[in-house]
Design a protein around this motif. Structure first.
Motif, PDB file in Angstrom:
ATOM      1  N   THR A 176       0.810  -1.224   0.000  1.00 35.99           N
ATOM      2  CA  THR A 176       0.000   0.000   0.000  1.00 35.99           C
ATOM      3  C   THR A 176       0.841   1.271   0.000  1.00 35.99           C
ATOM      4  OG1 THR A 176      -0.136  -0.074   2.424  1.00 35.99           O
ATOM      5  CG2 THR A 176      -1.895  -1.161   1.169  1.00 35.99           C
ATOM      6  N   ILE A 177       2.088   1.173   0.399  1.00 35.75           N
ATOM      7  CA  ILE A 177       2.961   2.350   0.392  1.00 35.75           C
ATOM      8  C   ILE A 177       4.243   2.014  -0.360  1.00 35.75           C
ATOM      9  CG2 ILE A 177       2.074   3.301   2.553  1.00 35.75           C
ATOM     10  CD1 ILE A 177       4.514   2.159   3.979  1.00 35.75           C
ATOM     11  N   SER A 178       4.999   3.034  -0.677  1.00 34.11           N
ATOM     12  CA  SER A 178       6.244   2.850  -1.422  1.00 34.11           C
ATOM     13  C   SER A 178       7.253   2.045  -0.610  1.00 34.11           C
ATOM     14  CB  SER A 178       6.832   4.217  -1.769  1.00 34.11           C
ATOM     15  OG  SER A 178       8.157   4.095  -2.241  1.00 34.11           O
ATOM     16  N   HIS A 179       8.125   1.351  -1.314  1.00 37.53           N
ATOM     17  CA  HIS A 179       9.194   0.612  -0.643  1.00 37.53           C
ATOM     18  C   HIS A 179      10.094   1.548   0.165  1.00 37.53           C
ATOM     19  CE1 HIS A 179       8.768  -2.718  -3.879  1.00 37.53           C
ATOM     20  NE2 HIS A 179       8.061  -3.017  -2.802  1.00 37.53           N
ATOM     21  N   THR A 180      10.266   2.756  -0.327  1.00 39.71           N
ATOM     22  CA  THR A 180      11.142   3.727   0.344  1.00 39.71           C
ATOM     23  C   THR A 180      10.306   4.866   0.933  1.00 39.71           C
ATOM     24  OG1 THR A 180      11.509   4.796  -1.796  1.00 39.71           O
ATOM     25  CG2 THR A 180      13.153   3.192  -1.072  1.00 39.71           C
ATOM     26  N   HIS A 181       9.246   4.499   1.609  1.00 31.74           N
ATOM     27  CA  HIS A 181       8.286   5.475   2.130  1.00 31.74           C
ATOM     28  C   HIS A 181       8.951   6.526   3.020  1.00 31.74           C
ATOM     29  CE1 HIS A 181       4.550   7.097   3.677  1.00 31.74           C
ATOM     30  NE2 HIS A 181       4.932   6.830   4.915  1.00 31.74           N
ATOM     31  N   PHE A 182       9.772   6.095   3.964  1.00 33.20           N
ATOM     32  CA  PHE A 182      10.385   7.033   4.905  1.00 33.20           C
ATOM     33  C   PHE A 182      11.384   7.948   4.207  1.00 33.20           C
ATOM     34  CE2 PHE A 182      13.487   8.155   8.277  1.00 33.20           C
ATOM     35  CZ  PHE A 182      12.619   8.795   9.149  1.00 33.20           C
ATOM     36  N   LEU A 183      12.192   7.383   3.317  1.00 29.28           N
ATOM     37  CA  LEU A 183      13.175   8.196   2.599  1.00 29.28           C
ATOM     38  C   LEU A 183      12.488   9.234   1.717  1.00 29.28           C
ATOM     39  CD1 LEU A 183      15.780   5.463   1.577  1.00 29.28           C
ATOM     40  CD2 LEU A 183      15.958   7.133   3.429  1.00 29.28           C
ATOM     41  N   GLU A 184      11.373   8.856   1.136  1.00 30.50           N
ATOM     42  CA  GLU A 184      10.632   9.807   0.305  1.00 30.50           C
ATOM     43  C   GLU A 184      10.018  10.912   1.155  1.00 30.50           C
ATOM     44  OE1 GLU A 184       7.902   7.418  -1.891  1.00 30.50           O
ATOM     45  OE2 GLU A 184       9.487   6.395  -3.006  1.00 30.50           O
ATOM     46  N   GLN A 185       9.576  10.549   2.362  1.00 29.74           N
ATOM     47  CA  GLN A 185       9.070  11.572   3.282  1.00 29.74           C
ATOM     48  C   GLN A 185      10.185  12.543   3.663  1.00 29.74           C
ATOM     49  OE1 GLN A 185       7.222   9.226   6.507  1.00 29.74           O
ATOM     50  NE2 GLN A 185       5.293  10.213   5.940  1.00 29.74           N
ATOM     51  N   MET A 186      11.371  12.006   3.908  1.00 31.68           N
ATOM     52  CA  MET A 186      12.519  12.859   4.218  1.00 31.68           C
ATOM     53  C   MET A 186      12.802  13.813   3.065  1.00 31.68           C
ATOM     54  SD  MET A 186      15.241  10.245   6.035  1.00 31.68           S
ATOM     55  CE  MET A 186      16.524  11.493   6.008  1.00 31.68           C
ATOM     56  N   GLN A 187      12.797  13.279   1.859  1.00 31.35           N
ATOM     57  CA  GLN A 187      13.054  14.102   0.682  1.00 31.35           C
ATOM     58  C   GLN A 187      12.017  15.210   0.557  1.00 31.35           C
ATOM     59  OE1 GLN A 187      12.383  12.153  -3.079  1.00 31.35           O
ATOM     60  NE2 GLN A 187      13.946  13.377  -4.111  1.00 31.35           N
ATOM     61  N   GLU A 188      10.766  14.854   0.773  1.00 32.44           N
ATOM     62  CA  GLU A 188       9.683  15.836   0.669  1.00 32.44           C
ATOM     63  C   GLU A 188       9.817  16.920   1.730  1.00 32.44           C
ATOM     64  OE1 GLU A 188       4.813  15.905   1.132  1.00 32.44           O
ATOM     65  OE2 GLU A 188       5.830  14.033   0.598  1.00 32.44           O
ATOM     66  N   ARG A 189      10.113  16.509   2.972  1.00 36.33           N
ATOM     67  CA  ARG A 189      10.259  17.486   4.058  1.00 36.33           C
ATOM     68  C   ARG A 189      11.448  18.412   3.816  1.00 36.33           C
ATOM     69  NH1 ARG A 189       8.003  15.603   8.988  1.00 36.33           N
ATOM     70  NH2 ARG A 189       5.973  14.684   8.490  1.00 36.33           N
ATOM     71  N   LEU A 190      12.547  17.857   3.345  1.00 35.87           N
ATOM     72  CA  LEU A 190      13.733  18.675   3.104  1.00 35.87           C
ATOM     73  C   LEU A 190      13.491  19.670   1.976  1.00 35.87           C
ATOM     74  CD1 LEU A 190      16.643  19.410   3.669  1.00 35.87           C
ATOM     75  CD2 LEU A 190      17.369  17.513   2.203  1.00 35.87           C
ATOM     76  N   ASN A 191      12.865  19.214   0.907  1.00 35.20           N
ATOM     77  CA  ASN A 191      12.561  20.125  -0.200  1.00 35.20           C
ATOM     78  C   ASN A 191      11.617  21.236   0.246  1.00 35.20           C
ATOM     79  OD1 ASN A 191      14.118  19.035  -2.301  1.00 35.20           O
ATOM     80  ND2 ASN A 191      12.606  17.426  -2.691  1.00 35.20           N
ATOM     81  N   GLU A 192      10.679  20.895   1.121  1.00 35.50           N
ATOM     82  CA  GLU A 192       9.748  21.897   1.634  1.00 35.50           C
ATOM     83  C   GLU A 192      10.488  22.933   2.475  1.00 35.50           C
ATOM     84  OE1 GLU A 192       6.383  24.063   2.521  1.00 35.50           O
ATOM     85  OE2 GLU A 192       6.744  22.559   0.961  1.00 35.50           O
TER      86      GLU A 192
END
Length: 205
Positions: A176-192
């Protein structure tokens, strides 16, 4: 025994015999170097204090100072050594009372006052990071095996060593979620954050 470290030097052996002046001078220099080394490293302040105190007592009541002829070479070196030991005892006392700060003392204070890192997220999220770091090859040029890297990072983040591969298997089975869910969240937060910082900088211009 630790308190005998100074009294077992060649200096103590020679001042009790009939050594020549050059021998006593050399052994005296060695004794002073031993005292300096002991006080500089001072891995165990108590042992250092005991060794200095015992040496002071032995020097203070040495036979060469109990005779009328206190001007001979041996008695001069004994008095010089005694004076230096007493100065070092005073120095140790100042360190222990906080009047003098040495790099060793400061490091111990920093270590005592520093709070250990504690991973408070999910263990599986940390495993994502560990595998990501390993795949990027940015530790030891990528030559460190995962089985060595994982325990080191677990320890760094204050996490009890776990079966890293089991979590990795769970990551691969995600549906149901990406294999790299946490890393993608990190990427999104950092870009924000970068976006917010850039907007704030533009407003200040």
């Amino acid at each position: 025994m630790e308190h005998l470290i100074l009294t077992e030097t060649s200096f103590f052996r020679l001042i009790g015999g009939s050594a020549c002046n050059d021998e006593i001078q050399e052994s005296y220099n060695g004794f002073i170097s031993e005292v300096v080394s002991l006080c500089s490293n001072m891995l165990n302040p108590e042992n250092t204090f005991f060794a200095l105190s015992f040496a002071e007592t032995e020097l203070q009541f040495h036979d060469t100072l109990q005779t009328e002829n206190t001007g001979n070479n041996r008695s001069i070196y004994v008095r010089k050594a005694l004076s230096f030991v007493r100065k070092m005892l005073e120095y140790i006392g100042q360190i222990r009372s906080g009047q003098v700060h040495t790099p060793q003392v400061e490091r111990r204070k920093e270590k005592k006052n520093s709070q250990p890192l504690q991973w408070t997220g999910n263990a599986i999220d940390l495993v994502e990071i560990i595998y990501g770091i390993h795949e990027m090859g940015c530790i030891n040029n990528g030559e460190i095996p995962l089985k060595q890297l994982a325990p080191i990072l677990y320890s760094f983040f204050g996490v009890e060593t776990k079966d890293c591969y089991r979590f990795y298997t769970d990551i691969k089975r995600r549906k149901t979620i990406s294999h790299t869910h946490f890393l993608e969240q990190m990427q999104e937060r950092l870009n924000e954050r970068i976006r917010r910082d850039e907007e704030a900088e533009l407003k200040r211009r």
